[in-house]
Design a protein around this motif. Sequence first.
Motif, PDB file in Angstrom:
ATOM      1  N   ILE A   1      -3.320   9.091  -9.229  1.00  0.00           N
ATOM      2  CA  ILE A   1      -3.856   9.983  -8.197  1.00  0.00           C
ATOM      3  C   ILE A   1      -3.403   9.516  -6.816  1.00  0.00           C
ATOM      4  N   MET A   2      -3.442   8.218  -6.634  1.00  0.00           N
ATOM      5  CA  MET A   2      -2.980   7.642  -5.378  1.00  0.00           C
ATOM      6  C   MET A   2      -1.507   8.006  -5.120  1.00  0.00           C
ATOM      7  N   ALA A   3      -0.688   7.850  -6.152  1.00  0.00           N
ATOM      8  CA  ALA A   3       0.740   8.161  -6.012  1.00  0.00           C
ATOM      9  C   ALA A   3       0.946   9.642  -5.719  1.00  0.00           C
ATOM     10  N   TRP A   4       0.167  10.431  -6.382  1.00  0.00           N
ATOM     11  CA  TRP A   4       0.259  11.878  -6.219  1.00  0.00           C
ATOM     12  C   TRP A   4      -0.078  12.282  -4.784  1.00  0.00           C
ATOM     13  N   ARG A   5      -1.144  11.695  -4.256  1.00  0.00           N
ATOM     14  CA  ARG A   5      -1.522  12.001  -2.874  1.00  0.00           C
ATOM     15  C   ARG A   5      -0.490  11.431  -1.898  1.00  0.00           C
ATOM     16  N   LEU A   6       0.009  10.273  -2.226  1.00  0.00           N
ATOM     17  CA  LEU A   6       1.004   9.641  -1.367  1.00  0.00           C
ATOM     18  C   LEU A   6       2.240  10.526  -1.198  1.00  0.00           C
ATOM     19  N   LEU A   7       2.763  11.022  -2.341  1.00  0.00           N
ATOM     20  CA  LEU A   7       4.010  11.779  -2.288  1.00  0.00           C
ATOM     21  C   LEU A   7       3.826  13.147  -1.656  1.00  0.00           C
TER      22      LEU A   7
ATOM     23  N   ASP B   1      13.327   7.826   2.824  1.00  0.00           N
ATOM     24  CA  ASP B   1      12.429   8.910   2.458  1.00  0.00           C
ATOM     25  C   ASP B   1      11.530   8.456   1.306  1.00  0.00           C
ATOM     26  N   ILE B   2      10.252   8.776   1.411  1.00  0.00           N
ATOM     27  CA  ILE B   2       9.320   8.187   0.454  1.00  0.00           C
ATOM     28  C   ILE B   2       9.489   8.749  -0.958  1.00  0.00           C
ATOM     29  N   ASN B   3       9.855  10.022  -1.066  1.00  0.00           N
ATOM     30  CA  ASN B   3      10.109  10.593  -2.387  1.00  0.00           C
ATOM     31  C   ASN B   3      11.302   9.932  -3.068  1.00  0.00           C
ATOM     32  N   GLN B   4      12.367   9.799  -2.295  1.00  0.00           N
ATOM     33  CA  GLN B   4      13.568   9.156  -2.832  1.00  0.00           C
ATOM     34  C   GLN B   4      13.271   7.718  -3.218  1.00  0.00           C
ATOM     35  N   HIS B   5      12.475   7.077  -2.383  1.00  0.00           N
ATOM     36  CA  HIS B   5      12.108   5.698  -2.608  1.00  0.00           C
ATOM     37  C   HIS B   5      11.406   5.558  -3.949  1.00  0.00           C
ATOM     38  N   PHE B   6      10.455   6.420  -4.153  1.00  0.00           N
ATOM     39  CA  PHE B   6       9.666   6.414  -5.383  1.00  0.00           C
ATOM     40  C   PHE B   6      10.560   6.606  -6.605  1.00  0.00           C
ATOM     41  N   ILE B   7      11.417   7.603  -6.533  1.00  0.00           N
ATOM     42  CA  ILE B   7      12.274   7.915  -7.674  1.00  0.00           C
ATOM     43  C   ILE B   7      13.261   6.792  -7.954  1.00  0.00           C
ATOM     44  N   GLN B   8      13.866   6.311  -6.886  1.00  0.00           N
ATOM     45  CA  GLN B   8      14.831   5.233  -7.078  1.00  0.00           C
ATOM     46  C   GLN B   8      14.173   4.008  -7.686  1.00  0.00           C
ATOM     47  N   PHE B   9      12.976   3.714  -7.193  1.00  0.00           N
ATOM     48  CA  PHE B   9      12.295   2.512  -7.668  1.00  0.00           C
ATOM     49  C   PHE B   9      11.968   2.621  -9.149  1.00  0.00           C
ATOM     50  N   ILE B  10      11.537   3.800  -9.552  1.00  0.00           N
ATOM     51  CA  ILE B  10      11.172   3.992 -10.954  1.00  0.00           C
ATOM     52  C   ILE B  10      12.388   3.922 -11.866  1.00  0.00           C
ATOM     53  N   TYR B  11      13.455   4.568 -11.469  1.00  0.00           N
ATOM     54  CA  TYR B  11      14.644   4.523 -12.317  1.00  0.00           C
ATOM     55  C   TYR B  11      15.231   3.133 -12.374  1.00  0.00           C
ATOM     56  N   LEU B  12      15.119   2.478 -11.257  1.00  0.00           N
ATOM     57  CA  LEU B  12      15.613   1.113 -11.164  1.00  0.00           C
ATOM     58  C   LEU B  12      14.914   0.218 -12.163  1.00  0.00           C
ATOM     59  N   SER B  13      13.603   0.372 -12.254  1.00  0.00           N
ATOM     60  CA  SER B  13      12.830  -0.541 -13.086  1.00  0.00           C
ATOM     61  C   SER B  13      12.762  -0.035 -14.521  1.00  0.00           C
ATOM     62  N   GLY B  14      13.410   1.070 -14.801  1.00  0.00           N
ATOM     63  CA  GLY B  14      13.495   1.511 -16.180  1.00  0.00           C
ATOM     64  C   GLY B  14      12.322   2.357 -16.630  1.00  0.00           C
TER      65      GLY B  14
ATOM     66  N   PHE C   1       3.887  -1.221 -10.759  1.00  0.00           N
ATOM     67  CA  PHE C   1       4.139  -2.187  -9.676  1.00  0.00           C
ATOM     68  C   PHE C   1       4.161  -1.476  -8.344  1.00  0.00           C
ATOM     69  N   PHE C   2       4.758  -0.330  -8.402  1.00  0.00           N
ATOM     70  CA  PHE C   2       4.902   0.469  -7.193  1.00  0.00           C
ATOM     71  C   PHE C   2       3.553   0.670  -6.525  1.00  0.00           C
ATOM     72  N   MET C   3       2.576   0.976  -7.324  1.00  0.00           N
ATOM     73  CA  MET C   3       1.282   1.312  -6.756  1.00  0.00           C
ATOM     74  C   MET C   3       0.398   0.105  -6.516  1.00  0.00           C
ATOM     75  N   GLN C   4       0.625  -0.961  -7.250  1.00  0.00           N
ATOM     76  CA  GLN C   4      -0.245  -2.112  -7.080  1.00  0.00           C
ATOM     77  C   GLN C   4      -0.102  -2.741  -5.709  1.00  0.00           C
ATOM     78  N   LEU C   5       1.005  -2.458  -5.087  1.00  0.00           N
ATOM     79  CA  LEU C   5       1.208  -2.986  -3.746  1.00  0.00           C
ATOM     80  C   LEU C   5       0.245  -2.399  -2.747  1.00  0.00           C
ATOM     81  N   VAL C   6      -0.182  -1.210  -3.067  1.00  0.00           N
ATOM     82  CA  VAL C   6      -0.908  -0.448  -2.046  1.00  0.00           C
ATOM     83  C   VAL C   6      -2.283  -1.054  -1.758  1.00  0.00           C
TER      84      VAL C   6
END
Lengths: 150, 121
Positions: free
Chosen positions: A56-62, A125-138, A145-150
């Motif tokens: 939900i946090m990620a959804w609101r973030l994006l 860009d935050i959307n690109q960031h999110f997508i790149q990070f996810i694909y990067l980490s497989g 991990f992405f969200m635990q930082l928040v």
Amino acid sequence: MFLNVSIADRWNWHLDHNSGYFVCSVYYMLTADNSQVVEADSNLIWHRQVPAEVSIMAWRLLRNRLLTKSNLLARRIISLEAQRCVTGCGEVETTQHLFVSCAVFSELWSLVRQWIGVYEVDPLDINQHFIQFIYLSGGSTKRRFFMQLV
Amino acid sequence: MLRDGGRRCSHWWREVMRIRDGGSGVSGRWFRENISKKVGDGMDTLFWTDSWVGGVPLAVRFRRLYDLSVNKNCLVEKMFAFGVEEGGEAWQWRRRLWDREDELVRECRLLLTDVFKCFDC
């Protein structure tokens, strides 16, 4: 009907008809249509291994629906003077600033990357960031991990 | 033909293959929809599944015929060698065609004729 036997078949790239292929034409085509990205986001956000509150946090973030100071200001909840970033860096606290470009918090990204052992340049860009990070980490599991930082 | 190596290959490479094959999501169909073949001798172009006449692969435009065709993986060159004129060897089917399907073959041949008229002029 005859084929032209003296010429070999070749590929055509439609966006640059006569000139071959340019990365920039693809870039413009893909960035012109944001709906694709949003659709991808929603497939990536929701996953049964990720706790619901994180999704939900990620959804609101994006969708830029988190209560950053600039969003609070837009709703007239805080005053103009109070909209600076919580770290005291002096910038306006937008979603993009808080999660990507703020000098204090962006450090976290490089720490995380060191931790999982990958190196890359972060998109701004935050959307690109999110997508790149996810694909990067497989995909799936590391997504959190992405969200635990928040 | 390139294929990805399943779960063991790199995610990056799998993503490249997904873009080429036009999966759903981020990659969508944008790659496939923006490439086509310009046919010369027809030795490197698949008759049914490559996009070389009319903007989409014949297998998409004439889905029914493709399903029925015996020569699914034929090159353009091979199909022409068989003969694409009426009653030509290229048009071999898994069963007798219905009238409606014969009509489709005519339509398909017409498309080829049109294209080759353009090549000549």
